[in-house]
Motif scaffolding. Structure first.
Motif, PDB file in Angstrom:
ATOM      1  N   GLU A 177      -8.223  53.468  94.063  1.00 11.90           N
ATOM      2  CA  GLU A 177      -8.053  54.521  93.069  1.00 11.90           C
ATOM      3  C   GLU A 177      -6.576  54.693  92.698  1.00 11.90           C
ATOM      4  O   GLU A 177      -6.200  54.649  91.527  1.00 11.90           O
ATOM      5  N   ARG A 178      -5.733  54.840  93.733  1.00  9.55           N
ATOM      6  CA  ARG A 178      -4.315  55.073  93.492  1.00  9.55           C
ATOM      7  C   ARG A 178      -3.666  53.889  92.763  1.00  9.55           C
ATOM      8  O   ARG A 178      -2.929  54.064  91.789  1.00  9.55           O
ATOM      9  N   VAL A 181      -4.786  53.734  89.078  1.00  9.79           N
ATOM     10  CA  VAL A 181      -4.152  54.779  88.260  1.00  9.79           C
ATOM     11  C   VAL A 181      -2.692  54.403  88.003  1.00  9.79           C
ATOM     12  O   VAL A 181      -2.197  54.506  86.876  1.00  9.79           O
ATOM     13  N   MET A 182      -2.007  53.950  89.057  1.00  6.98           N
ATOM     14  CA  MET A 182      -0.596  53.580  88.898  1.00  6.98           C
ATOM     15  C   MET A 182      -0.448  52.412  87.931  1.00  6.98           C
ATOM     16  O   MET A 182       0.494  52.366  87.135  1.00  6.98           O
ATOM     17  N   GLU A 183      -1.388  51.481  87.979  1.00 12.27           N
ATOM     18  CA  GLU A 183      -1.322  50.329  87.071  1.00 12.27           C
ATOM     19  C   GLU A 183      -1.475  50.783  85.615  1.00 12.27           C
ATOM     20  O   GLU A 183      -0.745  50.330  84.732  1.00 12.27           O
ATOM     21  N   ILE A 184      -2.414  51.711  85.382  1.00 15.18           N
ATOM     22  CA  ILE A 184      -2.635  52.220  84.019  1.00 15.18           C
ATOM     23  C   ILE A 184      -1.353  52.844  83.465  1.00 15.18           C
ATOM     24  O   ILE A 184      -1.021  52.689  82.307  1.00 15.18           O
ATOM     25  N   PRO A 188       4.914  48.796  88.357  1.00 12.44           N
ATOM     26  CA  PRO A 188       4.976  47.379  88.733  1.00 12.44           C
ATOM     27  C   PRO A 188       4.293  47.136  90.080  1.00 12.44           C
ATOM     28  O   PRO A 188       4.051  48.078  90.849  1.00 12.44           O
ATOM     29  N   LEU A 189       4.031  45.883  90.332  1.00  9.88           N
ATOM     30  CA  LEU A 189       3.277  45.492  91.539  1.00  9.88           C
ATOM     31  C   LEU A 189       3.864  46.069  92.830  1.00  9.88           C
ATOM     32  O   LEU A 189       3.140  46.602  93.662  1.00  9.88           O
ATOM     33  N   ARG A 192       3.114  49.734  93.144  1.00  9.18           N
ATOM     34  CA  ARG A 192       1.679  49.968  93.382  1.00  9.18           C
ATOM     35  C   ARG A 192       1.308  49.673  94.827  1.00  9.18           C
ATOM     36  O   ARG A 192       0.502  50.346  95.434  1.00  9.18           O
ATOM     37  N   LYS A 267      -6.648  44.483  90.904  1.00 10.74           N
ATOM     38  CA  LYS A 267      -6.086  44.511  89.551  1.00 10.74           C
ATOM     39  C   LYS A 267      -7.168  44.840  88.529  1.00 10.74           C
ATOM     40  O   LYS A 267      -8.293  44.379  88.646  1.00 10.74           O
ATOM     41  N   GLY A 268      -6.793  45.641  87.537  1.00 12.68           N
ATOM     42  CA  GLY A 268      -7.734  45.967  86.464  1.00 12.68           C
ATOM     43  C   GLY A 268      -8.499  47.225  86.789  1.00 12.68           C
ATOM     44  O   GLY A 268      -9.258  47.252  87.747  1.00 12.68           O
ATOM     45  N   ALA A 269      -8.264  48.255  86.013  1.00 14.17           N
ATOM     46  CA  ALA A 269      -8.946  49.524  86.270  1.00 14.17           C
ATOM     47  C   ALA A 269     -10.409  49.442  85.876  1.00 14.17           C
ATOM     48  O   ALA A 269     -10.750  48.845  84.864  1.00 14.17           O
ATOM     49  N   GLN A 270     -11.230  50.002  86.715  1.00 13.83           N
ATOM     50  CA  GLN A 270     -12.662  50.058  86.399  1.00 13.83           C
ATOM     51  C   GLN A 270     -12.955  51.412  85.778  1.00 13.83           C
ATOM     52  O   GLN A 270     -12.577  52.438  86.307  1.00 13.83           O
TER      53      GLN A 270
END
Lengths: 271, 224
Positions: A177-178, A181-184, A188-189, A192, A267-270
């Motif tokens: 989850e975290r 959200v941070m990726e959205i 950066p990697l 995250r 990787k990639g928000a669901q």
């Protein structure tokens, strides 16, 4: 309680792998020194018609590192007890030359056979005795111990790896989850995965400390009081300061692989 | 006014292009505009929003956001672009293990602002969304409406160029919905932020002038 459990679930399999690594290091060092002892204690006997120099032996086989001639006078004194001096001289004249040959490493019995063949090529050499049967039993026992320990270490590593994969699955869900959200929001990697790295890094430090502690105890307390000769003789090989670096390096390597696997699989928000 | 979003012959699809959701869409959204996108369920409203924040790459055509064509954008550039966006979700997407304050300043944290600036901004934003007393709480301790206000505060925290909202009031009662619409109107009016909202229904009480697009039969059409 949950916090401790979460950490232990990574620390314990990591410790099992590090124990495997340290066992391997210790065993490697111990067997090296044991092998050296066996090698030093082993000689093959060569009987020749004429004197043979070390260079000649080495030309016949490169594993030969030294040759020691058995004093003929000593043999005569044993063989010709009660025989007259003139007879002793006659015996000495016909007595062949005896050599003890030392080898560079602890070889298989088949390799000893090859050395024997190589030596017998020389027409001066009448006989070569490798003492193969006693050598063979020591070698087999040694090889068996080495093999079983390696299997045990591999088995332990595989089981631990599965436990680590299991923990990675838990991480994946716990941090999903975290990280998403941070990726959205454009993290950066490294940012995250920062929290996960910190958790895993702390676990790696603890696992290294625990394993080092166990081997320190074995080396300085248990080994000294064990009364087992081979352990007492090889106490120095049980744990060395440099091993801490190897253990920590191994732990960090596992941590990096585990964390990046989790991060990339998240990787990639669901939605 | 400059264009913030420009779509030309935009096609969006899933399953490697096999399932087309939007086809050959053309539209332009300028700075400071408030835009509603409506359409029936499954028409592709959320898909368009995903494409706007780079979660879905266009299959064909171009989709330019803040001068970056999202059809060919590099990962680093996309990360940077996202730091200039405020995104609001129907399910809030708050980090439940973080306090409300920490959630609010996430974009500032990503941008590397000092903790002093983060604290000041958190206090200011929580006051703005009327959650001053809830900064130290965790999201799950708040009601749905309060959580969405945290989501709005987070979206506003770095003065974004564009706010993208996916059904922001979909899970809320009328009172909470009105609070959210007020906050978004304020952002658009006071900060000159472009706001693009995907919703089933345009709110009945809405004071700002707005544009309305509808997604139907894979097309994006403006309603005048």
């Amino acid at each position: 309680m949950k916090f401790i459990k979460n950490h232990l679930m990574f620390i314990l399999p990591l410790m099992a792998i590090l124990l495997g690594v340290e066992f391997y290091l210790v065993f490697d060092r111990t067997t090296d020194s044991y092998e050296k002892t066996l090698t030093e204690g082993y000689t093959m006997l060569v009987v020749s018609k004429k004197p043979v120099k070390l260079v000649t032996f080495q030309k016949l086989n490169k594993h030969i590192i030294s040759s020691k001639q058995i004093e003929r006078s000593n043999i005569i004194s044993e063989v010709a007890k009660g025989v007259s001096k003139s007879s002793s001289k006659e015996i000495l004249a016909v007595l062949p030359y005896f050599y003890n040959l030392s080898l560079d490493s602890y070889l298989k019995t088949s390799e000893l056979g090859e050395i024997k063949k190589d030596l017998e090529v020389d027409k001066n050499i009448k006989r070569v005795e490798t003492f193969g049967s006693s050598y063979n039993s020591s070698y087999r026992l040694f090889a068996f111990i080495k093999f079983t320990l390696k299997i045990f270490i591999i088995f332990m590593a595989v089981v631990s790896l599965f436990l680590i994969i299991k923990q990675m699955e838990i991480w994946k869900y716990a941090h999903k989850e975290r990280m998403q959200v941070m990726e959205i929001f454009g993290a950066p990697l490294m940012l995250r995965s920062g929290v996960l790295f910190r958790v895993a890094f702390v676990d790696a430090i603890f696992a290294t400390i625990f394993v080092s502690g166990i081997f320190f105890y074995i080396k300085f307390y248990w080994a000294a009081q064990s009364g087992i000769d081979i352990i007492s003789d090889n106490q120095e090989a049980l744990f060395q300061i440099g091993d801490i670096g190897i253990l920590f390096g191994s732990a960090i390597f596992i941590v990096i692989v585990a964390v990046y696997t989790v991060v990339f699989s998240n990787k990639g928000a669901q939605e | 006014m400059s264009n913030v979003i420009q779509a030309s012959q935009l096609t969006l699809a899933y399953d490697n292009g096999a399932k087309e959701i939007i086809k050959d869409a053309n539209f332009t959204i300028k700075k400071g505009e408030f835009v509603f996108i409506t359409g029936p369920s499954g028409s592709g409203k959320s898909t368009l929003l995903k494409a706007l924040y780079g979660q879905l790459t266009p299959t064909a055509g171009s989709l330019v956001v803040g001068g970056n064509d999202l059809a060919h954008i590099r990962r680093k550039k996309l990360q940077e672009l996202r730091t200039h966006m405020g995104i609001i979700f129907q399910d809030y997407k708050l980090v439940n293990e973080w306090t409300v304050s920490k959630n609010v300043v996430l974009p500032l944290m990503i941008a590397g602002y000092s903790s002093e600036i983060q604290d000041t901004q958190a206090r200011r934003l929580l006051k703005h969304v009327k959650l001053s007393e809830h900064g130290d709480k965790y999201p799950l301790e708040l009601s749905g409406g309060e959580q969405q206000r945290v989501g709005v505060a987070r979206a506003l925290s770095k003065n974004p160029v564009v706010i993208l909202a996916d059904e922001p009031t979909g899970n809320l009662d009328d009172y909470s919905s009105n609070v959210i619409w007020d906050l978004m109107e304020n952002a658009c009016q006071q900060l000159d932020t472009t706001v693009l909202v995907v919703t089933h229904k345009i709110p009945t009480i809405f004071s700002l002038p707005y544009r309305h697009f509808i997604i139907e039969s894979k097309g994006v059409y403006e309603v005048h």
